[in-house]
Design a protein around this motif. Structure first.
Motif, mmCIF file in Angstrom:
data_model
loop_
_atom_site.group_PDB
_atom_site.id
_atom_site.type_symbol
_atom_site.label_atom_id
_atom_site.label_comp_id
_atom_site.label_asym_id
_atom_site.label_seq_id
_atom_site.Cartn_x
_atom_site.Cartn_y
_atom_site.Cartn_z
ATOM 1 N N LEU A 103 11.535 -11.578 73.857
ATOM 2 C CA LEU A 103 13.164 -11.699 72.526
ATOM 3 C C LEU A 103 13.149 -13.218 72.183
ATOM 4 O O LEU A 103 13.448 -13.818 71.560
ATOM 5 C CB LEU A 103 14.171 -11.182 72.364
ATOM 6 N N PHE A 104 13.622 -14.123 73.241
ATOM 7 C CA PHE A 104 14.152 -15.371 73.595
ATOM 8 C C PHE A 104 12.468 -15.719 73.582
ATOM 9 O O PHE A 104 12.409 -17.041 72.854
ATOM 10 C CB PHE A 104 13.851 -15.666 75.233
ATOM 11 N N TYR A 105 10.909 -15.084 73.786
ATOM 12 C CA TYR A 105 10.048 -16.454 73.906
ATOM 13 C C TYR A 105 8.654 -15.932 72.931
ATOM 14 O O TYR A 105 7.899 -16.571 73.156
ATOM 15 C CB TYR A 105 9.639 -17.276 74.929
ATOM 16 N N GLY A 107 8.099 -16.447 70.025
ATOM 17 C CA GLY A 107 7.229 -16.709 68.608
ATOM 18 C C GLY A 107 6.231 -17.225 68.789
ATOM 19 O O GLY A 107 5.841 -17.278 69.903
ATOM 20 N N LYS A 113 9.530 -20.663 72.306
ATOM 21 C CA LYS A 113 11.509 -20.200 72.611
ATOM 22 C C LYS A 113 12.167 -19.969 71.073
ATOM 23 O O LYS A 113 12.070 -20.830 70.238
ATOM 24 C CB LYS A 113 12.029 -21.181 73.204
ATOM 25 N N GLN A 114 12.297 -18.788 70.486
ATOM 26 C CA GLN A 114 12.839 -19.452 69.392
ATOM 27 C C GLN A 114 14.371 -18.843 68.918
ATOM 28 O O GLN A 114 14.946 -17.918 68.132
ATOM 29 C CB GLN A 114 12.089 -17.367 68.736
ATOM 30 N N ARG A 115 15.207 -18.396 69.554
ATOM 31 C CA ARG A 115 16.553 -18.111 70.554
ATOM 32 C C ARG A 115 17.308 -18.938 71.328
ATOM 33 O O ARG A 115 16.402 -19.152 72.187
ATOM 34 C CB ARG A 115 16.608 -16.381 70.272
ATOM 35 N N GLU A 116 18.236 -19.448 71.200
ATOM 36 C CA GLU A 116 19.219 -20.188 71.862
ATOM 37 C C GLU A 116 19.957 -18.670 73.243
ATOM 38 O O GLU A 116 20.665 -18.766 74.595
ATOM 39 C CB GLU A 116 20.278 -21.107 71.906
ATOM 40 N N LEU A 118 21.270 -14.374 72.874
ATOM 41 C CA LEU A 118 21.557 -12.986 73.270
ATOM 42 C C LEU A 118 21.803 -11.924 73.462
ATOM 43 O O LEU A 118 22.877 -12.384 74.722
ATOM 44 C CB LEU A 118 20.073 -12.789 73.444
ATOM 45 N N ARG A 119 22.937 -11.379 72.647
ATOM 46 C CA ARG A 119 23.913 -10.477 72.645
ATOM 47 C C ARG A 119 23.804 -9.895 74.080
ATOM 48 O O ARG A 119 22.485 -8.621 73.154
ATOM 49 C CB ARG A 119 24.806 -10.282 71.625
ATOM 50 N N GLU A 198 27.044 -12.146 76.224
ATOM 51 C CA GLU A 198 25.592 -12.987 75.995
ATOM 52 C C GLU A 198 24.828 -13.401 77.230
ATOM 53 O O GLU A 198 25.490 -13.884 78.354
ATOM 54 C CB GLU A 198 26.890 -13.977 75.863
ATOM 55 N N ARG A 200 21.731 -16.245 78.033
ATOM 56 C CA ARG A 200 20.993 -17.753 77.632
ATOM 57 C C ARG A 200 20.097 -18.158 79.568
ATOM 58 O O ARG A 200 20.536 -17.337 79.972
ATOM 59 C CB ARG A 200 22.867 -18.767 77.826
#
Length: 237
Positions: A103-105, A107, A113-116, A118-119, A198, A200
């Motif tokens: 989910l983070f990587y 892309g 990395k596609q987000r900074e 995640l909830r 959250e 990070r």
């Protein structure tokens, strides 16, 4: 200091801290580039089954897969869950870790990395959806099991048997996810913020993913495992 002593000193810091930073140990960081020192470290890497990964300003020690001396193996994951944890509990933790990383990587740009952040609630919902799909689409799930030699159905059943989102014990879904996060946090790979709501990533995880784990063949394998997630995608797999 001889190349052997320098290499041992670098190795000792990597063992103790998992990393060596240029802004803390600048001389050793520069010594790492000396051919004689690298030669000694290369022998250690081969004999003790680990790799030294260099990123901008930091060296990291990365154990090889299955290295039960320096890394995590299934037994360690079972003990992290509980003394009486089953093999399926350990596999569930592995799946959640891999999916969180995806989910983070996941892309496909130069920087994957596609987000900074995640909830935790979003991760729980997506896991619920995917495991529910695995249980409904058993034929497609069995095909994945055969391809990856993992019992996805059993893992999905373990997840499905857990209680909902209210409590935080290991017997609940949120407790299981937070247990995974605590493990990654202990290894300084993520940070839990906003009262554990959250997730990070840390510089360490970013560096390791971008400079080691996300080589092209690994990216393709991770994407094949997790891409899609809708019913049509599951049937295609």
């Amino acid at each position: 200091m001889s190349p052997l002593n320098t290499a041992i000193k670098i190795f000792k810091i990597l063992l103790e801290k998992g990393q060596l930073d240029r802004n803390v140990d600048s001389d050793l960081f520069l010594d790492f580039r000396q051919p004689e020192v690298r030669s000694v470290l290369a022998e250690l890497e081969e004999e003790m089954e680990f790799a030294i990964v260099e990123s901008a300003g930091t060296l990291y020690l990365v154990p090889a897969s299955g290295n039960d001396l320096l890394g995590f193996v299934t037994k360690d994951l079972r003990e992290w869950v509980a003394s009486d944890a089953r093999l399926a509990d350990a596999f569930l933790l592995c799946y959640i870790i891999m999916f969180l990383v995806y989910l983070f990587y996941g892309g496909k740009n130069i920087n994957p990395k596609q987000r900074e952040f995640l909830r935790v609630s979003a991760l729980l919902e997506e896991l619920d959806r995917r495991f529910g799909l695995a249980l409904r689409e058993r034929e497609a799930t069995e095909a994945l099991e055969e391809k990856y030699a993992l019992n996805f159905l059993k893992v999905a059943e373990v997840w499905d048997s857990k209680r909902g989102f209210e409590e935080r014990s290991r017997k609940t879904k949120v407790g299981t996810v937070l247990s995974v996060c605590r493990l990654l946090e202990r290894e300084r790979l993520i940070r839990l913020v906003d009262e554990d709501r959250e997730i990070r990533t840390t510089k360490k995880l970013d560096d390791l993913m971008l400079h080691h784990y996300l080589q092209e063949n690994r990216v393709q394998e991770i994407n094949r495992l997790f891409e899609g997630g809708g019913e049509e995608d599951a049937k295609d797999q």
